[in-house]
Design an enzyme around this catalytic site. Structure first.
Site, mmCIF file in Angstrom:
data_model
loop_
_atom_site.group_PDB
_atom_site.id
_atom_site.type_symbol
_atom_site.label_atom_id
_atom_site.label_comp_id
_atom_site.label_asym_id
_atom_site.label_seq_id
_atom_site.Cartn_x
_atom_site.Cartn_y
_atom_site.Cartn_z
ATOM 1 C CG PHE A 101 -1.807 1.188 1.283
ATOM 2 C CD1 PHE A 101 -2.797 1.386 0.363
ATOM 3 C CD2 PHE A 101 -1.687 2.079 2.550
ATOM 4 C CE1 PHE A 101 -3.607 2.384 0.280
ATOM 5 C CE2 PHE A 101 -2.699 2.916 2.503
ATOM 6 C CZ PHE A 101 -3.659 3.347 1.681
ATOM 7 C CG ASP A 172 4.203 -1.552 6.148
ATOM 8 O OD1 ASP A 172 3.256 -1.952 6.982
ATOM 9 O OD2 ASP A 172 3.967 -0.702 5.504
ATOM 10 C CG HIS A 175 -0.747 -6.298 4.573
ATOM 11 N ND1 HIS A 175 -0.290 -6.414 3.336
ATOM 12 C CD2 HIS A 175 -1.196 -5.029 4.693
ATOM 13 C CE1 HIS A 175 -0.826 -5.507 2.544
ATOM 14 N NE2 HIS A 175 -1.286 -4.588 3.314
ATOM 15 C CD GLN A 198 -8.318 0.004 6.912
ATOM 16 O OE1 GLN A 198 -7.419 -0.958 6.838
ATOM 17 N NE2 GLN A 198 -9.435 -0.054 6.255
ATOM 18 C CE LYS A 201 -4.252 -3.072 6.734
ATOM 19 N NZ LYS A 201 -4.785 -1.782 6.327
ATOM 20 N NE ARG A 230 2.733 16.141 27.957
ATOM 21 C CZ ARG A 230 1.600 16.318 27.257
ATOM 22 N NH1 ARG A 230 1.301 15.301 26.138
ATOM 23 N NH2 ARG A 230 0.855 17.263 27.371
ATOM 24 C CE1 TYR A 237 -0.167 20.881 29.662
ATOM 25 C CE2 TYR A 237 -0.368 20.877 32.062
ATOM 26 C CZ TYR A 237 -0.797 20.848 30.591
ATOM 27 O OH TYR A 237 -2.199 20.580 30.329
ATOM 28 N NE ARG A 247 -2.835 12.037 23.775
ATOM 29 C CZ ARG A 247 -2.302 13.216 23.695
ATOM 30 N NH1 ARG A 247 -1.214 13.668 23.926
ATOM 31 N NH2 ARG A 247 -3.301 14.355 23.994
HETATM 32 C C1 LIG Z 1 1.218 -2.264 3.822
HETATM 33 C C2 LIG Z 1 0.352 -1.037 4.496
HETATM 34 N N1 LIG Z 1 1.215 -0.060 5.156
HETATM 35 C C3 LIG Z 1 0.628 0.872 5.761
HETATM 36 C C4 LIG Z 1 -0.740 0.939 5.689
HETATM 37 C C5 LIG Z 1 -1.425 2.306 6.388
HETATM 38 O O1 LIG Z 1 -2.084 1.811 7.633
HETATM 39 P P1 LIG Z 1 -3.305 3.182 7.924
HETATM 40 O O2 LIG Z 1 -4.508 2.705 6.945
HETATM 41 O O3 LIG Z 1 -3.910 2.291 9.216
HETATM 42 O O4 LIG Z 1 -2.826 4.275 8.129
HETATM 43 C C6 LIG Z 1 -1.600 0.245 5.144
HETATM 44 C C7 LIG Z 1 -3.002 0.242 5.307
HETATM 45 O O5 LIG Z 1 -3.548 -0.340 4.367
HETATM 46 C C8 LIG Z 1 -0.793 -0.849 4.617
HETATM 47 O O6 LIG Z 1 -1.614 -1.868 3.964
#
Ligand SMILES: Cc1ncc(COP(=O)(O)O)c(C=O)c1O
Length: 413
Positions: A101, A172, A175, A198, A201, A230, A237, A247
């Protein structure tokens, strides 16, 4: 009389395959209500005693064999946060795969780094270590492999390259929740692992993300970069670095803790079903599974890929195959297989406010990723993870639909 459903014959699959997604039960309802009524809706300075987010961070890190977790807003910002924690500088180059992605690469641009996009290995659709090695320059600072579709990338080869060239690795793992590489949780093998939570997933709160690391210093930096600069244990603060608010809310963690309780069983079910499907795919001329490398000890995929070969499948195109399969009751796609550098943002060089110091992004329009191009155009077929949450009889139905099309392929010519 036509046999294929697309020509008016009977449909092979006339009931639901797998399960609906997302899945939730009373656990999520109770957790959400508890957060609502507690009046504590944000993590603030909470620890595992008081904060659902802190509990989720620890439980998710433990599940993936990492020491620390920092939960945040989404997977894109998880990658940005990881890059900042690793001291990214303008014009630094980060090597990413073409099949992913777009966020793997755009997260780099958002922190003024340059993604260098390389080809994938046709055997497993993961970043090709030889292409990584060939792309290294004196500006390269790190590698961002994607466990694409949840299949663990070749981390031994990538770690060896990274060590030899003094590079870091951000996995990354958007997935790959619950996938394991040589028995280790994906996301705990490089310096930092980044997950998306998301909606689609395999663990989700609608939106969300988390970074994992086993390095104390990186854990502190991730914490700081997601919490307006922080430092843990310092006055509220007092802000030490320029950083955003990334967050996660307590509501998201309430949902995620419910889902995490099911992840082990779901991961086992998907992997078991995929192995059953693989054995069946090997018996049908013109389709084939992606071979499992020795290091793939569990494949808990976001989407499952298999290979389609037009010539061996009686000469029909992948599109005809997909249409005939949809008519039989099984929808397939192509994942994110389009090489990311073909997106207008790369070809038209729309970098927004990013500045790359004295370096300049390459000409992405002519980036050479022939395997990814070919797999995207002709070969790759993807199935969504929720189809694999039922029994093996669901796999047999899917295989039955594919075999029926192969057997009656003459109807499509
Ligand atoms: C391989 C990959 N990296 C990063 C992301 C980004 O995640 P988000 O959509 O939670 O920002 C995705 C989202 O589908 C993804 O498939």
């Amino acid at each position: 009389m036509a046999k294929l459903a697309i020509n008016g014959g009977p449909k092979t699959i006339d009931r639901q395959i797998g399960k609906d997604w997302p899945i939730f039960d009373q656990t999520e309802r109770d957790n959400l209500l508890e957060v609502l009524e507690s009046g504590r809706w944000w993590r603030g300075g909470g620890d595992a005693e008081t904060s659902r987010v802190a509990q989720f961070e620890q439980a998710f890190a433990d599940f993936h064999d990492a020491k620390h977790g920092v939960a945040l807003t989404n997977g894109t910002q998880a990658i940005e946060c990881a890059l900042k924690a690793l001291d990214i500088r303008p014009g630094d180059e980060v090597i990413c795969p073409a099949a992913t992605f777009v966020a793997t690469a755009t997260a780099c641009i958002l922190v003024n780094a340059i993604p260098i996009i390389v080809d994938i290995d046709p055997a497993n659709y993961q970043i090709d270590p030889a292409a990584v090695e060939a792309a290294i320059t004196e500006r390269t600072v790190g590698i961002a492999p994607v466990h694409y579709g949840g299949y663990p990338a070749d981390m031994a080869a990538l770690r060896e390259i990274a060590e030899r060239h003094g590079l870091w690795i951000i996995e990354d793992a958007a997935h790959a929740h619950g996938s394991t590489w040589n028995g280790h949780g994906c996301g705990s093998i490089g310096d930092i692992g980044c997950f998306s939570l998301q909606m689609g997933k395999t663990l989700t709160a609608g939106e969300g993300g988390i970074c994992l690391t086993s390095d104390e210093d990186l854990a502190q930096k991730l914490f700081s970069f997601h919490h307006i600069g922080r430092f843990e244990g310092r006055p509220f603060y007092e802000h030490h670095i320029v950083a955003s608010n990334l967050r996660m809310t307590e509501f998201q963690a309430a949902v995620l803790l419910g889902g995490l309780g099911r992840l082990e069983e779901q991961a086992e079910t998907r992997d078991r079903n995929a192995r059953h499907l693989e054995a069946g795919l090997r018996e049908i001329e013109g389709v084939a599974p992606i071979e499992r490398a020795d290091w793939v000890t569990r494949w808990n995929f976001y989407f499952y890929h298999f290979k389609f070969n037009s010539e061996e499948f009686g000469g029909i195109s992948r599109q005809q195959f997909g249409e005939a399969l949809a008519a039989e009751g099984l929808s397939v796609g192509t994942g994110h297989l389009a090489p990311i550098q073909k997106n207008p943002l790369f070809t038209k060089r729309h970098w927004g406010p990013a500045c790359f110091g004295d370096n300049d992004p390459p000409d992405y329009a002519s980036a050479h990723t022939p395997e990814c191009d070919r797999i995207h155009a002709e070969e790759g077929v993807s199935l969504t993870h929720r189809l694999f949450l039922g029994g093996t009889e669901d796999m047999d139905l899917m295989l039955g639909a594919i075999a029926k099309i192969r057997y009656n392929v003459d109807e499509l010519r």
